[in-house]
Design a protein around this motif. Sequence first.
Motif, PDB file in Angstrom:
ATOM      1  N   MET B  14       0.832  -1.208   0.000  1.00  0.00           N
ATOM      2  CA  MET B  14       0.000   0.000   0.000  1.00  0.00           C
ATOM      3  C   MET B  14       0.865   1.256   0.000  1.00  0.00           C
ATOM      4  N   TYR B  17       1.875   1.761  -3.481  1.00  0.00           N
ATOM      5  CA  TYR B  17       0.756   2.244  -4.300  1.00  0.00           C
ATOM      6  C   TYR B  17       0.581   3.756  -4.136  1.00  0.00           C
ATOM      7  N   ARG B  20       3.632   5.666  -5.622  1.00  0.00           N
ATOM      8  CA  ARG B  20       3.592   5.702  -7.088  1.00  0.00           C
ATOM      9  C   ARG B  20       2.497   6.643  -7.582  1.00  0.00           C
ATOM     10  N   THR B  92      -9.503   0.758   5.027  1.00  0.00           N
ATOM     11  CA  THR B  92     -10.666  -0.016   4.598  1.00  0.00           C
ATOM     12  C   THR B  92     -11.820   0.189   5.571  1.00  0.00           C
ATOM     13  N   TYR B 110     -10.440  11.805   4.938  1.00  0.00           N
ATOM     14  CA  TYR B 110     -10.551  10.354   4.993  1.00  0.00           C
ATOM     15  C   TYR B 110     -10.703   9.808   3.576  1.00  0.00           C
ATOM     16  N   SER B 112     -11.458   6.166   1.797  1.00  0.00           N
ATOM     17  CA  SER B 112     -11.773   4.758   2.052  1.00  0.00           C
ATOM     18  C   SER B 112     -11.223   3.896   0.922  1.00  0.00           C
ATOM     19  N   LYS B 113     -10.558   2.829   1.316  1.00  0.00           N
ATOM     20  CA  LYS B 113     -10.062   1.869   0.325  1.00  0.00           C
ATOM     21  C   LYS B 113     -11.187   0.932  -0.076  1.00  0.00           C
ATOM     22  N   PRO B 114     -11.287   0.526  -1.316  1.00  0.00           N
ATOM     23  CA  PRO B 114     -10.353   0.811  -2.399  1.00  0.00           C
ATOM     24  C   PRO B 114     -10.457   2.256  -2.875  1.00  0.00           C
ATOM     25  N   CYS B 115      -9.334   2.796  -3.309  1.00  0.00           N
ATOM     26  CA  CYS B 115      -9.327   4.187  -3.755  1.00  0.00           C
ATOM     27  C   CYS B 115      -8.539   4.315  -5.051  1.00  0.00           C
ATOM     28  N   ALA B 116      -9.125   4.974  -6.014  1.00  0.00           N
ATOM     29  CA  ALA B 116      -8.468   5.187  -7.302  1.00  0.00           C
ATOM     30  C   ALA B 116      -7.408   6.277  -7.155  1.00  0.00           C
ATOM     31  N   LEU B 119      -8.574   9.883  -6.907  1.00  0.00           N
ATOM     32  CA  LEU B 119      -9.149  10.317  -5.636  1.00  0.00           C
ATOM     33  C   LEU B 119      -8.048  10.787  -4.683  1.00  0.00           C
ATOM     34  N   LYS B 123      -7.836  14.578  -3.166  1.00  0.00           N
ATOM     35  CA  LYS B 123      -7.851  14.856  -1.720  1.00  0.00           C
ATOM     36  C   LYS B 123      -6.627  15.678  -1.318  1.00  0.00           C
TER      37      LYS B 123
END
Lengths: 190, 130
Positions: B14, B17, B20, B92, B110, B112-116, B119, B123
Motif C-alpha cells: 500500500m 501504491y 507511485r 478499509t 478520509y 476509504s479503500k479501495p481508492c483510485a 481520488l 484529496k
Amino acid sequence: MMLPDLFALTSEASAGGSPESQPGVLRLNEIDQDLADAARDVLGTMFFTDLVGDGEPCNCEPDSLLGVCVPFSGDAEGVFSFAIQERVAEALTVNFLGMVDTSPPSRQDIEEVMRELGNMLCGAFLSRSGADCLFALDSPQIERPAPPPPFTRSWTLDESHSCLKVKVRWDRLGVPPNETSDSSQEQQPS
Amino acid sequence: MSLRVLIVDDSPAMRAYVRRTLQLSGLPVEAVFEAGNGEEALLIVGKENRDESKLDIIFTDLNMPVMNGEDFVKQLQTQETDKEIPVLVISTDATQRRVLKLRELGARGYISKPCAPELIRMKVEQVLGK
C-alpha cells in the motif's frame, strides 16, 4: 451530521449504511451480494480486473492456489479468507504496483500485495455488512496450501478465466438480527 | 511549492501504491518518507518536520501494529509544532462512526479503500487548498 467534503466517503458501503442499519448490528441477509459488490469494487478500482462469472465451476488444481486469511474482531468476530491461483496473484501484483516493462514481481512482492488485497476485500465486505459497526482487522496471513472448501462464494475473473474463492467464518456476531439466527456456522457455498 | 510527504502503513504494497500514485499525479513531490506504524512515523516527524523544511501532508492507515493510526493522530495533536500537518487517513474501515471519531481527533480527511489514484490526488489538492 453532515461530513465536510474531505470526509465524504466514496464507497457505496460507507454512506452510513442501509436505512435499516443500526449501530453494532450486522446485515447478513444479503451476504452474497455484499461479497460480490466488495470484490468488484476492490478489483475494479485498484487491480484493473473484474468478475465475469458467478459461481461457475473452476478447474484449477487446489495446490496451485495461494490463500490469505484476515481475522477480524469488534462488533463481530471471525475470519475472512480467499484463495486465488498463483499465476493470477502475480498478474494482479503487476497491475497493483504498475510494474510495466520491469522484471516480474518477486514472491515477496506478490505476498505483500495479496495481503493488501485480503485487507481490502475483508474491509469492503464488512463495511457493507455492518455499515455502523466497528471492526479491527488483524494482519493478513498467507496460507499455503489455501483454505479448503467449502467456500462461501466463488467467481471467475476476467484474467484468463481464473477464479477467486472467498470464505467467511463467523465466530461471534455482535447483536444478530432475527434473520441471522443460524449464521454462526460457516456459510455454505452458493 | 514542492511537497514533502509521509506515508504511514504497515503494508509495503500500500505504501508503494500511494508513493507511485503521488509520483505520477503531476503534483510537485519533493520527498516521500515511509513508516510502518505510528511509532516509526512520530520519529520521522520529529526528524523531518523542521522550520526550514516542514512536512506538507501525512497519509496514515488505521490498523497497524505497535501504534495504530488513531493513536498516531492523537500523539501528533499533542505536539504544537506538528499538529498543523494535515493528516489524511486511508483505510478499509469506512464506517461512519470511525470517520467521525477520526475527525474529532484532528484528522483532516478520509479516503476509504479501495481508492483510485485520481481520488488520492484530488484529496491532496483539497487539503493543500489548490
